[in-house]
Design a protein around this motif. Structure first.
Motif, short mmCIF file in Angstrom:
data_model
loop_
_atom_site.label_atom_id
_atom_site.label_comp_id
_atom_site.label_asym_id
_atom_site.label_seq_id
_atom_site.Cartn_x
_atom_site.Cartn_y
_atom_site.Cartn_z
N SER A 139 -6.02 6.54 5.78
CA SER A 139 -6.67 5.57 5.78
C SER A 139 -5.77 4.43 7.01
CB SER A 139 -6.65 5.22 4.28
OG SER A 139 -7.30 5.69 3.46
N ARG A 140 -6.39 3.13 7.31
CA ARG A 140 -5.87 2.66 8.30
C ARG A 140 -6.21 1.08 7.90
NH1 ARG A 140 -3.38 5.84 12.80
NH2 ARG A 140 -2.84 3.71 13.59
N SER A 141 -6.73 0.96 7.16
CA SER A 141 -7.13 -0.33 7.18
C SER A 141 -7.44 -0.92 6.16
CB SER A 141 -7.81 -0.14 7.91
OG SER A 141 -9.36 0.43 6.96
N LEU A 165 -0.85 1.79 7.87
CA LEU A 165 -1.54 0.88 7.98
C LEU A 165 -2.08 -0.17 9.39
CD1 LEU A 165 -1.82 0.07 4.19
CD2 LEU A 165 -3.27 1.62 5.42
N ASP A 166 -3.07 0.18 10.15
CA ASP A 166 -2.64 -0.69 11.78
C ASP A 166 -3.77 -2.14 11.49
OD1 ASP A 166 -5.11 0.80 11.86
OD2 ASP A 166 -3.98 1.89 13.10
N ARG A 167 -4.14 -1.68 10.86
CA ARG A 167 -5.74 -3.49 10.55
C ARG A 167 -5.82 -4.09 8.67
NH1 ARG A 167 -12.18 -3.79 11.14
NH2 ARG A 167 -12.20 -6.17 10.80
N MET A 169 -6.84 -6.92 6.85
CA MET A 169 -7.16 -8.35 6.59
C MET A 169 -7.31 -9.35 4.94
SD MET A 169 -11.13 -6.20 7.97
CE MET A 169 -10.30 -4.64 6.78
N ASP A 206 -15.64 -2.10 6.65
CA ASP A 206 -14.13 -1.88 7.16
C ASP A 206 -13.24 -1.07 7.04
OD1 ASP A 206 -16.46 -2.17 9.76
OD2 ASP A 206 -15.18 -4.13 9.88
N ALA A 207 -12.99 -1.82 5.54
CA ALA A 207 -11.38 -1.39 4.61
C ALA A 207 -11.65 -0.07 4.36
CB ALA A 207 -11.22 -2.67 3.83
N ASP A 208 -11.02 0.75 4.72
CA ASP A 208 -10.36 1.72 4.01
C ASP A 208 -9.51 1.35 2.31
OD1 ASP A 208 -10.94 3.59 5.39
OD2 ASP A 208 -8.88 3.40 6.89
#
Length: 333
Positions: A139-141, A165-167, A169, A206-208
């Motif tokens: 998971s990255r977002s 985590l790289d994004r 929101m 778009d979110a994990d």
């Protein structure tokens, strides 16, 4: 034993909002204290009865009472919470919460404190632990819905347990809240920033990890169909629809009993809640499975357990009393 310095006789040490606010504690320390409290509960060494709730018919206020015992610290405590003006804007609401601790070795009072900061730290720490244990591999977002008390520290705690985590929101409707979320993130992770989104459906897709922390008046309601197949949705306040619970492949709750009390707004059209597949303390202890398949869509309910308030409140009391903070009050004379 409680290990609290400065508790003299039956005097009660009262720690005000400003006393508690002045105590420095790191996010990783908070996560560690909360995780230990869950482990102690899972081991059967602590007690966490179901919370009591009272609310008038028109729903303008709500009050909770939570009693618990920490078997590692030998501390008994009661937390009370009262919020008035639930139909009003946040600025017009009144909210009071206190935690009173007693040393179960000596039988003497330890402290009574404003529990606002304890809750403001404990709850996002639990969400971060849920994300660490239940998010899909890789998971990255993450998307945070809401900019109130719980939303403001959500991202720093998520980065504490999931540094890859790289994004990041954020969906919010209050400019001051959005500004506060940014300030908190930069205070703890100066190199990071958050992407403010206005298309909630696209962002959820778009979110994990979707973390719902908004207040009851939020227009946000993320539907299950908007989510990725393997997404984790965590409910703290409001911001996700009941479909995220009822269409999940697996449901994990910090407490199934408390979810039945405080999660009634997530019931289906027949007034029923989805059954819980696992309780989080058991997951952390390795006695229950959280995510059993990488492709599962998981719903997690974070209602908070008083044993975590006790553990973190006890840590605050240690730090505060060691610094001579607070006022000794002879309540029982």
């Amino acid at each position: 034993m409680s290990g609290i310095p400065g508790s003299a006789g039956s005097a009660l040490r009262v720690l005000s909002t400003s006393d508690v606010a002045g105590i420095d504690i790191g996010l990783a320390d908070v996560v560690s204290v909360v995780e230990e409290a869950y482990g102690t509960l899972a081991a059967g060494r602590s007690d966490n009865p179901r919370k009591l709730t009272v609310q008038p018919g028109d729903g303008h206020s709500v009050a909770y009472a939570m009693l618990g015992r920490d078997g590692v610290r030998d501390v008994v405590a009661i937390k009370t919470s009262y919020k008035h003006g639930l139909h009003e804007d946040r600025a017009k609401q009144h909210y009071y919460t206190t935690l009173t601790l007693y040393d179960d070795t000596t039988g003497l009072p330890v402290a009574m404190m404003d529990c606002g900061r304890v809750g403001a730290l404990r709850t996002p720490a639990v969400s971060a632990l849920l994300a660490r244990e239940l998010a899909a591999p890789g998971s990255r977002s993450a998307l945070v819905v809401g900019t109130g008390t719980q939303g403001r520290l959500a991202l720093p705690f998520l980065l504490t347990t999931l540094p890859d985590l790289d994004r990041l929101m954020l969906f919010g409707t209050h400019p001051d809240g959005i500004r506060a979320v940014r300030e908190q993130l930069r205070a703890h992770f100066p190199e990071r920033d958050v992407e403010v989104v206005t298309d909630l459906r696209a962002a959820a897709g778009d979110a994990d990890i979707v973390l719902a922390t908004a207040g009851p008046n939020t227009p946000a309601a993320v539907e299950s169909a908007w989510l990725k197949p393997a997404a984790l949705s965590v409910l703290v306040g409001y911001g996700i629809a009941p479909s995220t619970l009822h269409h999940a492949d697996r449901v994990v709750a910090t407490s199934a009993a408390q979810m039945r009390v405080t999660g009634t707004d997530m019931a289906d059209a027949d007034g029923r809640l989805r059954e819980v597949d696992a309780e989080f303390p058991e997951v952390l202890a390795g006695r229950a499975e959280g995510r059993t398949d990488p492709g599962q869509r998981i719903f997690a309910y974070n209602s908070g357990l008083v044993v975590t308030d006790i553990a973190l409140g006890h840590r605050f009391a240690q730090l505060a009393l060691a610094q001579g903070l607070g006022t000794a009050v002879q309540v029982w004379q």
